[in-house]
Enzyme design. Structure first.
Site, PDB file in Angstrom:
ATOM      1  N   GLY A   9      -4.768   7.897  -3.241  1.00 35.71           N
ATOM      2  CA  GLY A   9      -4.350   7.018  -2.150  1.00 35.71           C
ATOM      3  C   GLY A   9      -3.468   7.775  -1.165  1.00 35.71           C
ATOM      4  N   GLY A  12      -2.742   6.633   2.717  1.00 30.08           N
ATOM      5  CA  GLY A  12      -2.007   5.425   3.090  1.00 30.08           C
ATOM      6  C   GLY A  12      -0.685   5.729   3.773  1.00 30.08           C
ATOM      7  N   GLN A  13       0.017   4.648   4.131  1.00 33.84           N
ATOM      8  CA  GLN A  13       1.284   4.807   4.876  1.00 33.84           C
ATOM      9  C   GLN A  13       2.248   5.752   4.148  1.00 33.84           C
ATOM     10  OE1 GLN A  13       3.886   1.451   4.780  1.00 33.84           O
ATOM     11  NE2 GLN A  13       5.270   2.276   6.331  1.00 33.84           N
ATOM     12  N   ASP A  35      -8.419  10.267  -1.515  1.00 31.98           N
ATOM     13  CA  ASP A  35      -8.456   8.884  -1.046  1.00 31.98           C
ATOM     14  C   ASP A  35      -9.908   8.424  -1.077  1.00 31.98           C
ATOM     15  OD1 ASP A  35      -6.064   7.288   0.807  1.00 31.98           O
ATOM     16  OD2 ASP A  35      -8.047   6.396   0.642  1.00 31.98           O
ATOM     17  N   ILE A  36     -10.104   7.126  -0.876  1.00 29.75           N
ATOM     18  CA  ILE A  36     -11.466   6.577  -0.912  1.00 29.75           C
ATOM     19  C   ILE A  36     -12.267   7.041   0.302  1.00 29.75           C
ATOM     20  CG2 ILE A  36     -10.834   4.383   0.199  1.00 29.75           C
ATOM     21  CD1 ILE A  36     -12.846   3.697  -2.603  1.00 29.75           C
ATOM     22  N   ASP A  53     -12.212   7.333  -5.803  1.00 26.88           N
ATOM     23  CA  ASP A  53     -11.984   5.906  -5.938  1.00 26.88           C
ATOM     24  C   ASP A  53     -11.013   5.692  -7.104  1.00 26.88           C
ATOM     25  OD1 ASP A  53     -12.062   3.200  -6.407  1.00 26.88           O
ATOM     26  OD2 ASP A  53     -14.255   3.033  -6.430  1.00 26.88           O
ATOM     27  N   TYR A 143      -0.005  -9.839  -5.464  1.00 26.29           N
ATOM     28  CA  TYR A 143       0.525  -8.471  -5.439  1.00 26.29           C
ATOM     29  C   TYR A 143       1.718  -8.334  -6.401  1.00 26.29           C
ATOM     30  CZ  TYR A 143       2.813  -4.371  -3.272  1.00 26.29           C
ATOM     31  OH  TYR A 143       3.406  -3.162  -3.023  1.00 26.29           O
ATOM     32  N   LYS A 147       2.080  -6.076  -9.791  1.00 27.75           N
ATOM     33  CA  LYS A 147       3.123  -5.060  -9.950  1.00 27.75           C
ATOM     34  C   LYS A 147       3.979  -5.336 -11.188  1.00 27.75           C
ATOM     35  CE  LYS A 147       2.335  -2.212  -6.505  1.00 27.75           C
ATOM     36  NZ  LYS A 147       1.902  -0.826  -6.793  1.00 27.75           N
ATOM     37  N   ILE A 173       8.921  -0.478   3.693  1.00 29.29           N
ATOM     38  CA  ILE A 173       9.114   0.913   4.130  1.00 29.29           C
ATOM     39  C   ILE A 173       8.752   1.052   5.609  1.00 29.29           C
ATOM     40  CG2 ILE A 173       8.513   3.325   3.701  1.00 29.29           C
ATOM     41  CD1 ILE A 173       9.797   2.069   1.259  1.00 29.29           C
TER      42      ILE A 173
HETATM   43  N1  SER Z   1       6.002  -3.750   1.835  1.00 34.65           N
HETATM   44  C1  SER Z   1       5.358  -4.447   0.754  1.00 34.65           C
HETATM   45  C2  SER Z   1       4.633  -5.633   1.235  1.00 34.65           C
HETATM   46  O1  SER Z   1       5.061  -6.240   2.175  1.00 34.65           O
HETATM   47  C3  SER Z   1       6.382  -4.847  -0.274  1.00 34.65           C
HETATM   48  O2  SER Z   1       6.255  -4.000  -1.360  1.00 34.65           O
HETATM   49  O3  SER Z   1       3.648  -5.988   0.669  1.00 34.65           O
END
Ligand code: SER
Length: 315
Positions: A9, A12-13, A35-36, A53, A143, A147, A173
């Site tokens: 990954g 990603g950001q 990454d994919i 993947d 989500y 986690k 972030i």
């Molecule tokens: N920045 C993330 C989100 O908004 C939080 O872990 O999903």
């Protein structure tokens, strides 16, 4: 033998900047980005790159063997807002990818794992202010549930199979190099883009929604520092609380106005308000401070200055 790192990954950001940093520290040939899809040119041409993947155990294993990888940073995930729209896919991606990597370590193919958790592991019953490392959690988003389950399994694999897995509960972030995707805290990035382009921003959270946030440089430092800490110093094998600052949309807009006095904001909360309302406003990170010396550097006005400065060069 030099340690070989695989970032899954990496496009990603966070992945892009983490890969860049790891290549600086450990040498570009020792850090394999994957990454994919090959969406980030800089990443693909600055060192080894593989299409991978995160849901495919065998493919990851082949890549690990090809490069003699001993450390995996698993950065692939579906974030909070997108996960509410695709619950099953989010669950599959966020949990299968973690099991793949944990099992690679259990099966002896790799030695060390970094896997990010999130403030989304907390829920509406968590104390709103200064949420402790160990407290009521009960997440209500897909989500957050993925986690929290991940955290439990990390601790389990550490306790039962001696897997060296380490984790941080990232807050929102904020960064300028690579766009975020599908998070509830993404408004705190969009707002800088719109401030420079239009001097106006319509926020999808209401003005008083206070959330824990952090500048990318601090998040990367935390990650590197955690991974460099001696194993015996780590008392947490689920995931560490880390915190930097907390602010509301109104407060970030005031910080922007100090630099761009004509900037204005209005509010049109959508489905993401409910997600944000389920999370704590601030986080207690004293265990991370004690165990491995965590400390943030960037405060709100520092972030604003850096974001506006860097983004204005891009525009
Ligand atoms: N920045 C993330 C989100 O908004 C939080 O872990 O999903």
């Amino acid at each position: 033998m030099t340690s070989k790192i695989l970032v899954i990954g990496a496009g990603g950001q966070i992945g892009v900047e983490l890969t860049e940093k790891l290549r600086d520290i450990y040498g570009k040939d020792n850090v394999i980005a994957s990454d994919i899809k090959a969406s980030n040119e800089k990443l693909v041409f600055s060192g080894p790159f593989e299409i991978l993947d995160a849901m495919g155990y065998e493919a990851i294993k082949t890549c690990v063997k090809k490069y003699h990888v001993d450390t995996v940073y698993l950065m692939a995930a579906m974030l909070s807002a997108t996960s509410e729209k695709h619950p099953e896919l989010a669950w599959q991606l966020n949990t299968n990818s973690l099991f793949n990597v944990l099992n690679l370590a259990k099966d002896g193919y790799i030695k060390h794992i970094f896997w990010p958790s999130s403030i989304a592991v907390f829920g509406p019953n968590t104390p709103k202010n200064n949420a402790e490392q160990h407290t009521i959690m009960e997440p209500t988003t897909v989500y957050g549930i993925s986690k929290q389950m991940g955290e439990r399994w990390c601790e389990y694999y550490h306790n039962n199979y001696d897997v060296d897995v380490r984790s941080l509960r990232y807050p929102g972030i904020i960064s300028w190099k690579n766009p975020p995707g599908g998070g509830t805290t993404d408004y705190a990035i969009d707002i800088y883009h719109e401030a420079l382009k239009n001097e106006q921003y319509t926020c999808f959270l209401n003005e008083h929604t206070e959330l824990p946030m952090m500048f990318m440089d601090d998040a990367i430092d935390a990650t590197v520092k955690l991974m460099q800490t001696k194993s015996e110093k780590l008392s947490i094998r689920s995931s560490y609380n880390i915190s930097a600052i907390s602010f509301t949309p109104k407060q970030i807009s005031e910080s922007i106005k100090k630099v761009l006095p004509n900037f204005s904001i209005n509010y049109k909360p959508d489905f993401r308000q409910k997600i944000a309302d389920s999370w704590p406003k601030s986080i207690n990170d004293s265990v991370a401070k004690t165990d491995w010396g965590w400390k943030h550097e960037f405060n709100l006005d520092d972030i604003t200055n850096e974001m506006l400065d860097q983004l204005s060069k891009q525009i």
